[in-house]
Scaffold this motif. Structure first.
Motif, PDB file in Angstrom:
ATOM      1  N   MET A   1     -12.321  53.725 -38.018  1.00 34.20           N
ATOM      2  CA  MET A   1     -12.117  52.605 -38.933  1.00 34.20           C
ATOM      3  C   MET A   1     -11.649  51.416 -38.131  1.00 34.20           C
ATOM      4  SD  MET A   1     -11.831  51.338 -41.930  1.00 34.20           S
ATOM      5  CE  MET A   1     -11.866  49.633 -41.606  1.00 34.20           C
ATOM      6  N   CYS A   2     -12.250  50.338 -38.130  1.00 26.09           N
ATOM      7  CA  CYS A   2     -13.526  50.003 -38.745  1.00 26.09           C
ATOM      8  C   CYS A   2     -14.641  50.298 -37.745  1.00 26.09           C
ATOM      9  CB  CYS A   2     -13.497  48.535 -39.131  1.00 26.09           C
ATOM     10  SG  CYS A   2     -15.040  47.681 -39.387  1.00 26.09           S
ATOM     11  N   VAL A 174     -18.159  40.931 -17.974  1.00 28.84           N
ATOM     12  CA  VAL A 174     -18.494  41.489 -19.280  1.00 28.84           C
ATOM     13  C   VAL A 174     -17.397  41.107 -20.266  1.00 28.84           C
ATOM     14  CG1 VAL A 174     -18.908  43.594 -20.607  1.00 28.84           C
ATOM     15  CG2 VAL A 174     -19.729  43.423 -18.236  1.00 28.84           C
ATOM     16  N   LEU A 175     -17.790  40.446 -21.334  1.00 26.61           N
ATOM     17  CA  LEU A 175     -16.859  40.075 -22.390  1.00 26.61           C
ATOM     18  C   LEU A 175     -16.886  41.157 -23.463  1.00 26.61           C
ATOM     19  CD1 LEU A 175     -14.969  37.987 -23.758  1.00 26.61           C
ATOM     20  CD2 LEU A 175     -17.039  36.933 -24.737  1.00 26.61           C
ATOM     21  N   SER A 176     -15.720  41.657 -23.843  1.00 26.62           N
ATOM     22  CA  SER A 176     -15.657  42.718 -24.852  1.00 26.62           C
ATOM     23  C   SER A 176     -14.584  42.395 -25.877  1.00 26.62           C
ATOM     24  CB  SER A 176     -15.359  44.077 -24.198  1.00 26.62           C
ATOM     25  OG  SER A 176     -14.108  44.045 -23.521  1.00 26.62           O
ATOM     26  N   THR A 177     -14.625  43.102 -26.996  1.00 22.91           N
ATOM     27  CA  THR A 177     -13.703  42.809 -28.094  1.00 22.91           C
ATOM     28  C   THR A 177     -13.342  44.076 -28.855  1.00 22.91           C
ATOM     29  OG1 THR A 177     -13.352  41.327 -29.998  1.00 22.91           O
ATOM     30  CG2 THR A 177     -15.506  42.376 -29.829  1.00 22.91           C
ATOM     31  N   THR A 178     -12.246  43.999 -29.597  1.00 21.57           N
ATOM     32  CA  THR A 178     -11.834  45.074 -30.491  1.00 21.57           C
ATOM     33  C   THR A 178     -11.373  44.475 -31.801  1.00 21.57           C
ATOM     34  OG1 THR A 178     -10.458  47.066 -30.678  1.00 21.57           O
ATOM     35  CG2 THR A 178      -9.415  45.133 -29.716  1.00 21.57           C
ATOM     36  N   ILE A 179     -11.468  45.244 -32.873  1.00 24.86           N
ATOM     37  CA  ILE A 179     -11.021  44.804 -34.198  1.00 24.86           C
ATOM     38  C   ILE A 179      -9.694  45.472 -34.522  1.00 24.86           C
ATOM     39  CG2 ILE A 179     -11.526  44.868 -36.682  1.00 24.86           C
ATOM     40  CD1 ILE A 179     -14.498  44.759 -35.937  1.00 24.86           C
ATOM     41  N   VAL A 180      -8.716  44.661 -34.917  1.00 30.74           N
ATOM     42  CA  VAL A 180      -7.399  45.182 -35.280  1.00 30.74           C
ATOM     43  C   VAL A 180      -7.476  45.819 -36.663  1.00 30.74           C
ATOM     44  CG1 VAL A 180      -4.968  44.589 -35.667  1.00 30.74           C
ATOM     45  CG2 VAL A 180      -6.286  43.378 -33.905  1.00 30.74           C
ATOM     46  N   THR A 181      -6.830  46.970 -36.834  1.00 35.34           N
ATOM     47  CA  THR A 181      -6.799  47.634 -38.137  1.00 35.34           C
ATOM     48  C   THR A 181      -5.370  47.794 -38.618  1.00 35.34           C
ATOM     49  OG1 THR A 181      -6.659  49.906 -37.287  1.00 35.34           O
ATOM     50  CG2 THR A 181      -8.866  48.937 -37.509  1.00 35.34           C
ATOM     51  N   ALA A 182      -5.230  47.984 -39.914  1.00 35.66           N
ATOM     52  CA  ALA A 182      -3.906  48.121 -40.538  1.00 35.66           C
ATOM     53  C   ALA A 182      -4.010  49.104 -41.697  1.00 35.66           C
ATOM     54  CB  ALA A 182      -3.413  46.761 -41.027  1.00 35.66           C
ATOM     55  N   ALA A 183      -2.871  49.415 -42.292  1.00 36.47           N
ATOM     56  CA  ALA A 183      -2.867  50.287 -43.468  1.00 36.47           C
ATOM     57  C   ALA A 183      -3.605  49.600 -44.610  1.00 36.47           C
ATOM     58  CB  ALA A 183      -1.434  50.609 -43.868  1.00 36.47           C
ATOM     59  N   ILE A 191     -10.284  54.388 -51.164  1.00 40.11           N
ATOM     60  CA  ILE A 191     -11.443  54.704 -50.337  1.00 40.11           C
ATOM     61  C   ILE A 191     -11.015  55.276 -48.996  1.00 40.11           C
ATOM     62  CG2 ILE A 191     -13.492  53.756 -49.198  1.00 40.11           C
ATOM     63  CD1 ILE A 191     -13.628  51.648 -51.376  1.00 40.11           C
ATOM     64  N   HIS A 192     -10.070  54.626 -48.349  1.00 43.98           N
ATOM     65  CA  HIS A 192      -9.631  55.044 -47.018  1.00 43.98           C
ATOM     66  C   HIS A 192      -8.224  54.515 -46.783  1.00 43.98           C
ATOM     67  CE1 HIS A 192      -9.723  55.585 -42.600  1.00 43.98           C
ATOM     68  NE2 HIS A 192     -10.743  56.390 -42.825  1.00 43.98           N
ATOM     69  N   ASP A 193      -7.477  55.188 -45.891  1.00 41.37           N
ATOM     70  CA  ASP A 193      -6.096  54.765 -45.658  1.00 41.37           C
ATOM     71  C   ASP A 193      -5.961  53.630 -44.660  1.00 41.37           C
ATOM     72  OD1 ASP A 193      -6.814  56.220 -43.451  1.00 41.37           O
ATOM     73  OD2 ASP A 193      -4.939  57.340 -43.299  1.00 41.37           O
ATOM     74  N   ARG A 194      -7.084  53.228 -44.014  1.00 41.47           N
ATOM     75  CA  ARG A 194      -7.052  52.129 -43.060  1.00 41.47           C
ATOM     76  C   ARG A 194      -8.059  51.055 -43.466  1.00 41.47           C
ATOM     77  NH1 ARG A 194      -2.820  52.032 -39.922  1.00 41.47           N
ATOM     78  NH2 ARG A 194      -3.960  50.854 -38.344  1.00 41.47           N
ATOM     79  N   GLU A 195      -7.826  49.844 -42.975  1.00 41.46           N
ATOM     80  CA  GLU A 195      -8.766  48.745 -43.172  1.00 41.46           C
ATOM     81  C   GLU A 195      -8.713  47.825 -41.963  1.00 41.46           C
ATOM     82  OE1 GLU A 195      -7.502  46.503 -46.585  1.00 41.46           O
ATOM     83  OE2 GLU A 195      -5.961  45.448 -45.475  1.00 41.46           O
ATOM     84  N   PRO A 196      -9.808  47.101 -41.685  1.00 42.91           N
ATOM     85  CA  PRO A 196      -9.737  46.082 -40.637  1.00 42.91           C
ATOM     86  C   PRO A 196      -8.848  44.938 -41.120  1.00 42.91           C
ATOM     87  CG  PRO A 196     -11.832  45.965 -41.792  1.00 42.91           C
ATOM     88  CD  PRO A 196     -11.135  47.181 -42.308  1.00 42.91           C
TER      89      PRO A 196
END
Length: 252
Positions: A1-2, A174-183, A191-196
């Motif tokens: 997730m995500c 190389v440029l890279s990225t990540t998406i932060v997630t939270a409760a 639906i799910h206990d986590r979300e972006p």
């Protein structure tokens, strides 16, 4: 997730929506996708200082006035500068907000290399126990802003120098990225206990601000209310990364 999302708007429309000054050719030419997955190229927005031509590297975001806003294409899955190879990124497509300023891979980026990862909506799978079966059923949902606006995921980015490429190779960085997630909150918990972590336009401006380097301020932005969301069930085809097209977001 995500781990899956849709991003199908024209790059220029996104640039206009987020007041982007400059856009790389790669970001401009990226194809629409209704099934973006980790290691894919994704569009991000950053605020950076003006720099000399050819300096694609690790220049820190500007702290002085005059930083320009740029849209880039980044590999989804953050590769820290100290990584030995790209494979590290396949495990770092998400960064948990609760440990953002503790994990070595994300701690520095949280205060010096924040970005927006742009999307139209994302998918999440609801798991429901089935009597007599060892595995739960998995039902996919498409989640998107109620007002139809594009999403700004809270993201981090990193530049990684490929040691196998020559100094004059334009692909050495190389440029890279990540998406932060939270409760999950505001009803998404069913639906799910986590979300972006999704940012309103006002908070997105603060998230991009390179003068913000305090851990507490960064964490406070992630706790701000998210844009209003809507969701509905979609077909199982989205579960296969080889499938793509607008039919994936059609309600069942």
């Amino acid at each position: 997730m995500c781990g899956r999302y849709a991003s199908f708007r024209e790059s220029q429309d996104l640039a206009d929506a987020f007041d982007v000054d400059d856009m790389t050719d790669a970001a401009r030419e990226v194809m629409a996708s209704w099934n973006v997955a980790p290691t894919d190229g994704v569009r991000i927005v950053v605020d950076r200082a003006p720099r000399a031509d050819g300096d694609a590297a690790d220049a820190a975001p500007a702290e002085e006035p005059g930083a320009r806003r740029e849209m880039h294409l980044a590999r989804w899955g953050l590769v820290p500068p100290w990584a030995k190879d790209l494979s590290v990124g396949s495990r770092m497509f998400n960064a948990r907000s609760e440990t953002l300023v503790e994990k070595p891979a994300f701690r520095k980026a949280a205060t010096t290399k924040r970005c927006l990862v742009l999307a139209d909506g994302y998918y999440e799978w609801q798991k429901v126990a089935v009597p007599g079966q060892s595995k739960p059923s998995r039902t996919p949902f498409y989640i998107h802003p109620t007002d139809g606006a594009p999403i700004a995921f809270a993201g981090l980015y990193s530049w990684w120098r490929d040691p196998d490429k020559d100094d004059d190779d334009p692909e050495r960085w190389v440029l890279s990225t990540t998406i932060v997630t939270a409760a999950a909150r505001d009803g998404l918990e069913v639906i799910h206990d986590r979300e972006p972590a999704m940012l309103t336009r006002e908070i997105a401006e603060s998230w991009l601000d390179p003068t913000v380097t305090d851990h507490d301020t960064v964490m406070a932005m992630l706790a701000e209310p998210a844009p209003e969301l809507s969701w509905y069930e979609v077909g199982a085809a989205v579960g296969n990364v080889r499938n793509d097209g607008p039919e994936l977001i059609a309600p069942v």
